[in-house]
Design a protein around this motif. Sequence first.
Motif, short mmCIF file in Angstrom:
data_model
loop_
_atom_site.label_atom_id
_atom_site.label_comp_id
_atom_site.label_asym_id
_atom_site.label_seq_id
_atom_site.Cartn_x
_atom_site.Cartn_y
_atom_site.Cartn_z
N SER A 138 0.81 -1.30 -0.18
CA SER A 138 0.13 0.24 -0.02
C SER A 138 0.88 1.22 -0.02
O SER A 138 0.53 2.04 -0.89
CB SER A 138 -0.95 -0.08 1.24
OG SER A 138 -1.73 1.20 1.17
N MET A 139 1.78 1.33 0.70
CA MET A 139 2.74 2.73 0.91
C MET A 139 3.52 2.53 -0.30
O MET A 139 3.60 3.89 -0.72
CB MET A 139 3.71 2.43 2.16
CG MET A 139 2.77 2.79 3.48
SD MET A 139 4.04 3.00 4.78
CE MET A 139 4.36 1.24 5.21
N THR A 140 4.05 1.43 -0.91
CA THR A 140 4.95 1.86 -2.12
C THR A 140 3.92 2.26 -3.27
O THR A 140 4.29 3.19 -4.11
CB THR A 140 5.48 0.23 -2.66
OG1 THR A 140 6.19 -0.45 -1.32
CG2 THR A 140 6.14 0.42 -3.88
N CYS A 141 2.60 1.75 -3.52
CA CYS A 141 1.76 2.12 -4.50
C CYS A 141 1.49 3.62 -4.13
O CYS A 141 1.44 4.41 -5.47
CB CYS A 141 0.66 1.20 -4.60
SG CYS A 141 0.91 -0.50 -5.20
N GLY A 142 1.30 3.88 -3.02
CA GLY A 142 0.82 5.35 -2.68
C GLY A 142 1.96 6.25 -3.19
O GLY A 142 1.54 7.31 -3.97
N LEU A 143 3.25 5.90 -2.90
CA LEU A 143 4.12 6.87 -3.23
C LEU A 143 4.57 6.78 -4.50
O LEU A 143 4.82 7.87 -5.18
CB LEU A 143 5.38 6.63 -2.41
CG LEU A 143 5.20 6.93 -0.94
CD1 LEU A 143 6.69 6.59 -0.06
CD2 LEU A 143 5.14 8.64 -0.99
N GLU A 144 4.54 5.64 -5.12
CA GLU A 144 4.70 5.68 -6.48
C GLU A 144 3.69 6.74 -7.50
O GLU A 144 3.84 7.30 -8.46
CB GLU A 144 4.65 4.13 -7.17
CG GLU A 144 5.77 3.33 -6.54
CD GLU A 144 7.02 3.74 -7.38
OE1 GLU A 144 6.90 4.34 -8.43
OE2 GLU A 144 8.18 3.54 -6.91
N LEU A 145 2.36 6.48 -6.90
CA LEU A 145 1.42 7.37 -7.76
C LEU A 145 1.55 8.66 -7.55
O LEU A 145 1.15 9.51 -8.31
CB LEU A 145 -0.04 6.90 -6.94
CG LEU A 145 -0.78 5.62 -7.48
CD1 LEU A 145 -1.91 4.97 -6.69
CD2 LEU A 145 -0.78 5.41 -9.04
N THR A 146 2.31 9.17 -6.12
CA THR A 146 2.35 10.48 -6.04
C THR A 146 3.16 11.22 -7.18
O THR A 146 3.03 12.25 -7.51
CB THR A 146 3.39 10.58 -4.77
OG1 THR A 146 2.45 10.24 -3.90
CG2 THR A 146 3.47 12.18 -4.54
N GLY A 147 4.08 10.30 -7.89
CA GLY A 147 4.94 10.98 -9.10
C GLY A 147 4.40 10.85 -10.20
O GLY A 147 4.91 11.34 -11.27
N VAL A 154 -5.80 11.95 -3.86
CA VAL A 154 -6.54 11.32 -3.03
C VAL A 154 -6.11 9.90 -2.79
O VAL A 154 -6.18 9.37 -1.48
CB VAL A 154 -8.00 11.70 -3.25
CG1 VAL A 154 -8.98 10.86 -2.09
CG2 VAL A 154 -8.32 13.17 -3.24
N LEU A 155 -6.22 9.24 -4.06
CA LEU A 155 -6.01 7.72 -3.82
C LEU A 155 -4.58 7.34 -3.13
O LEU A 155 -4.28 6.62 -2.34
CB LEU A 155 -6.15 7.23 -5.21
CG LEU A 155 -5.79 5.60 -5.38
CD1 LEU A 155 -6.58 4.86 -4.63
CD2 LEU A 155 -5.90 5.24 -7.10
N ALA A 156 -3.52 8.28 -3.63
CA ALA A 156 -2.27 8.09 -3.43
C ALA A 156 -1.98 8.16 -1.70
O ALA A 156 -1.47 7.54 -1.23
CB ALA A 156 -1.38 9.15 -3.87
N ALA A 157 -2.97 9.33 -1.24
CA ALA A 157 -2.81 9.63 0.29
C ALA A 157 -3.51 8.44 1.06
O ALA A 157 -3.10 8.12 1.94
CB ALA A 157 -3.57 10.96 0.40
N ALA A 158 -4.71 7.79 0.41
CA ALA A 158 -5.25 7.00 1.22
C ALA A 158 -4.52 5.67 1.21
O ALA A 158 -4.41 4.94 2.09
CB ALA A 158 -6.75 6.51 0.13
N LEU A 159 -3.90 5.25 0.27
CA LEU A 159 -2.87 4.09 0.15
C LEU A 159 -1.92 4.23 0.91
O LEU A 159 -1.56 3.22 1.73
CB LEU A 159 -2.51 3.81 -1.36
CG LEU A 159 -3.34 3.53 -2.32
CD1 LEU A 159 -2.56 3.53 -3.88
CD2 LEU A 159 -3.87 1.90 -2.09
N ALA A 336 10.11 7.91 -5.85
CA ALA A 336 8.74 8.34 -5.92
C ALA A 336 8.94 9.95 -5.50
O ALA A 336 8.35 10.92 -5.94
CB ALA A 336 7.73 7.73 -4.91
N ILE A 337 9.64 10.10 -4.28
CA ILE A 337 9.94 11.77 -3.95
C ILE A 337 10.62 12.42 -4.82
O ILE A 337 10.16 13.48 -4.90
CB ILE A 337 10.47 11.52 -2.49
CG1 ILE A 337 9.39 10.94 -1.33
CG2 ILE A 337 10.88 13.04 -1.95
CD1 ILE A 337 10.11 10.66 0.18
#
Length: 402
Positions: A138-147, A154-159, A336-337
């Motif tokens: 979940s954290m990996t997908c969320g941070l990957e989506l951030t970029g 919203v989805l990235a933060a939720a993940l 991602a960052i």
Amino acid sequence: MERNAKLASAVALFVAGSVLCSLSASLPQLVGARVVQGVGGAMMVPISRLTLMRAYTREDFVRVFNFITIPGLVGPVVGPIVSGWIVTYASWQWIFLINVPLGIAGFAYALRVFPDFRQPRGRFDIAGFLLIGFAVLSMTCGLELTGGKTSSPVLAAALVAGGFLSTALYVFHARRFSSPLISLKVFATRTFSVGLTGNMVARLGIGSIPFLVPLMLQVGLGYSADVAGLIMLAPAVGSIMTKTVVLNLLKRFGYRRVLLFLTLSIAGIFMCMGLQQPGWPLSLLVAQLFVQGMLMSGQFTSMNTITLGDLPAETASDGNSLLSVSQNLSISFGVAISTALLRFFSGPGGELHALHATFVAVGLMTAASAFVFMLLRREDGANLLGAESNSRGKAPREENNG
């Protein structure tokens, strides 16, 4: 002594995944084969590192670990050069098939030579496995989506939030389960807690460099792909040369001073990369990357050995697994960052300006880990460096449970 069937299985799985990759006829097949390959590859490092921890004394651990990290530093740099040559003069399938003879040799070595130190374990913690697995995914997908340009914030933060929630649930579960997947007792060793935290914070910046440096060379400075690949040999050469001196530095100055110096120096090199301009002498850039490789090699050896070196036998496996997971997560988070930072700094200044600003930000992120390493004591790690180092500080301790 039984041979290491677990390591042999990991190597076999990696080789099987490589063969499946070479036989893939579509993108979904290639992705599935890469998953198989990734599972085998992810198992090899912690299994072999844990075996070394149990096979050697604490005084020998730093020396041995210092030697075995050379392939891990050189591989990511030399690999793209070799794969580029293979794609140019052969076919892309050979990128994966080249793993087969090396894997067969590794499989035979694991069965014939590599020892297997077994310890009794309780029943498998299925709930803990699911909680940790979901947290990592979940954290990996969320941070990957951030970029991503088209991803939903919203989805990235939720993940990411779901990953933290799953981690909290695992802590609650581990306190009540008799044999959790990763025991929380590992955090009773103070040097492990400090080292793990410092590892994660430092790698948020360091982990983005294999992504940012090629972008700087090709997009920002206009070098061709083959020239950029050759330039990237400089940090590999620097990393190998450092291996001959890092142990002596640790013996002379101690872990705390060496880690503080290396961390701030790496941060400075990253920020210097943010000053690089087209037309500047190529030798200056190569020198920066060479010094960067030297510093990062010493940093990895120092961070990993201080993190694992003081762990007692009953928590060594848990600490080793947690370190491997945290390292992979930190590298993914770092990329991602840095991608998100590139998007944030993009604007009228152009791509080079965005890259410069991102390098400065990454340098500051790396420097922040110095505050973590300041929590180390001057005598920490002395028992890992032999009698010469121990004579300069306090007597060595079998455990560091401050």
